[in-house]
Write a protein that holds these residues in place. Sequence first.
Motif, mmCIF file in Angstrom:
data_model
loop_
_atom_site.group_PDB
_atom_site.id
_atom_site.type_symbol
_atom_site.label_atom_id
_atom_site.label_comp_id
_atom_site.label_asym_id
_atom_site.label_seq_id
_atom_site.Cartn_x
_atom_site.Cartn_y
_atom_site.Cartn_z
ATOM 1 N N GLY A 37 -29.146 -13.678 -3.157
ATOM 2 C CA GLY A 37 -29.840 -14.606 -4.030
ATOM 3 C C GLY A 37 -31.347 -14.515 -3.806
ATOM 4 O O GLY A 37 -31.793 -13.879 -2.801
ATOM 5 N N LYS A 38 -32.219 -14.966 -4.667
ATOM 6 C CA LYS A 38 -33.638 -14.840 -4.747
ATOM 7 C C LYS A 38 -34.083 -15.689 -3.686
ATOM 8 O O LYS A 38 -34.987 -15.292 -2.925
ATOM 9 N N LEU A 66 -21.008 -13.640 2.367
ATOM 10 C CA LEU A 66 -20.067 -14.839 1.720
ATOM 11 C C LEU A 66 -19.139 -14.078 0.600
ATOM 12 O O LEU A 66 -17.986 -14.501 0.409
ATOM 13 N N ASP A 67 -19.735 -13.289 -0.228
ATOM 14 C CA ASP A 67 -19.329 -12.745 -1.285
ATOM 15 C C ASP A 67 -19.824 -11.410 -1.962
ATOM 16 O O ASP A 67 -20.459 -11.126 -1.383
ATOM 17 N N TYR A 80 -23.856 -6.735 -3.968
ATOM 18 C CA TYR A 80 -24.301 -7.497 -2.945
ATOM 19 C C TYR A 80 -24.606 -6.664 -1.688
ATOM 20 O O TYR A 80 -25.475 -6.788 -0.755
ATOM 21 N N GLY A 132 -27.079 -20.213 0.163
ATOM 22 C CA GLY A 132 -27.918 -20.509 -0.632
ATOM 23 C C GLY A 132 -27.232 -21.577 -1.783
ATOM 24 O O GLY A 132 -26.094 -22.023 -1.376
ATOM 25 N N LEU A 133 -27.984 -22.024 -2.925
ATOM 26 C CA LEU A 133 -27.233 -23.018 -3.690
ATOM 27 C C LEU A 133 -27.361 -22.541 -5.148
ATOM 28 O O LEU A 133 -28.355 -22.274 -5.563
ATOM 29 N N GLY A 134 -26.040 -22.403 -5.674
ATOM 30 C CA GLY A 134 -26.201 -22.098 -7.136
ATOM 31 C C GLY A 134 -26.552 -23.358 -8.018
ATOM 32 O O GLY A 134 -26.448 -24.445 -7.681
ATOM 33 N N GLY A 140 -21.488 -19.795 -1.816
ATOM 34 C CA GLY A 140 -20.719 -18.610 -2.228
ATOM 35 C C GLY A 140 -20.492 -18.389 -3.407
ATOM 36 O O GLY A 140 -21.464 -18.720 -4.245
ATOM 37 N N GLN A 164 -27.190 -17.896 -14.711
ATOM 38 C CA GLN A 164 -28.209 -17.886 -13.598
ATOM 39 C C GLN A 164 -28.317 -16.482 -13.161
ATOM 40 O O GLN A 164 -29.348 -15.904 -12.881
ATOM 41 N N ASN A 165 -27.279 -15.555 -13.346
ATOM 42 C CA ASN A 165 -27.510 -14.166 -12.775
ATOM 43 C C ASN A 165 -27.832 -13.140 -13.853
ATOM 44 O O ASN A 165 -27.940 -11.857 -13.433
ATOM 45 N N LYS A 202 -33.557 -26.845 -8.302
ATOM 46 C CA LYS A 202 -32.401 -27.155 -7.320
ATOM 47 C C LYS A 202 -32.397 -28.509 -7.015
ATOM 48 O O LYS A 202 -31.744 -28.990 -6.303
HETATM 49 C C1 GLP Z 1 -25.518 -16.547 -5.922
HETATM 50 C C2 GLP Z 1 -24.661 -16.237 -4.736
HETATM 51 C C3 GLP Z 1 -24.879 -17.590 -3.879
HETATM 52 C C4 GLP Z 1 -26.204 -18.165 -3.855
HETATM 53 C C5 GLP Z 1 -27.025 -18.118 -5.270
HETATM 54 C C6 GLP Z 1 -28.370 -18.754 -5.097
HETATM 55 O O1 GLP Z 1 -24.758 -17.198 -7.005
HETATM 56 N N1 GLP Z 1 -23.381 -15.801 -4.778
HETATM 57 O O2 GLP Z 1 -24.370 -17.470 -2.772
HETATM 58 O O3 GLP Z 1 -26.059 -19.240 -3.158
HETATM 59 O O4 GLP Z 1 -26.886 -16.835 -5.797
HETATM 60 O O5 GLP Z 1 -29.184 -17.980 -5.868
HETATM 61 P P1 GLP Z 1 -30.771 -18.022 -5.784
HETATM 62 O O6 GLP Z 1 -31.331 -18.060 -4.614
HETATM 63 O O7 GLP Z 1 -31.231 -16.767 -6.636
HETATM 64 O O8 GLP Z 1 -31.219 -19.311 -6.604
#
Ligand code: GLP
Length: 261
Positions: A37-38, A66-67, A80, A132-134, A140, A164-165, A202
């Motif tokens: 993630g960013k 994580l994933d 990833y 991180g946090l979606g 994850g 988001q992605n 967030k």
């Molecule tokens: C993706 C990952 C998560 C991560 C999230 C945060 O969804 N699978 O593990 O927590 O991105 O993304 P960002 O840091 O870009 O907000």
Amino acid sequence: MEVIIQPTKEAAALLVARILAHELRANPHLVLGLATGKTMEQVYRQLVRMHKDDKLDFSLCSTFNLDEYVGLFPSDPNSYRHYMDHHVFRHVNVDARNTHLPNGLATDLDAECRRYEGLIQRFGGIDLQLLGLGKAGHIGFNEPLSALRSRTRVKALTPTTLKQNASFFGGEDKVPRRAITMGVGTILESRRSILLATGDSKADVIAKAVEGPITSMISATTLQLHPKCTVVVDEEAASQLKEKDYYRWIFGNEPEWEQYR
Ligand code: GLP
């Protein structure tokens, strides 16, 4: 759970990198759980700098991500595996054979999930898990309604996550629909976890994760069950927390944090 509020996102990422570096120096064989993630990019930039400037040594550690998306080749810039190579692995002295991600191309995905869980066990479990946090509150890819005891498995991504992605893939319709992710139960078994969240997008979900009730609708709330979880946020992400004074007091007075103040 402990909450540390830093003035900026750069300071928050630096603090996370310093905690990780401290743990790695104390135990060069550390088993690290890594996130993408960013937000994490800033942490990885700091770790690469510490490797170059301060000789932070990754040669004996192992990593488990994580994933991973289902269906992307490791060479795909959105996988990833590519992210990790690009931001970290290529720039530090980690042994590539000790870096692990789920294989999203496996023909039998369920068997791959079992293999990944088994591998984590064989390495003695995860010592330090970065998270991180979606925006939907996932850790994850544990999307809403992920069981609190879930293990590594395939999850369908929610519309919020696809949105988001989307920018990475050049449109929502190009984002893979599924991913392999460590389960909530897998994450909760790590010996230490650090959740990093920055920016006002967030703030709402951090307030729920830290101060709200535990619910499978927001998998980050389950970190309240984790034996040693540190939440690191910047002022923006902290803006909706009610007990900020208390968290600041703990950070200012707890001897464990003295070296980070
Ligand atoms: C993706 C990952 C998560 C991560 C999230 C945060 O969804 N699978 O593990 O927590 O991105 O993304 P960002 O840091 O870009 O907000």
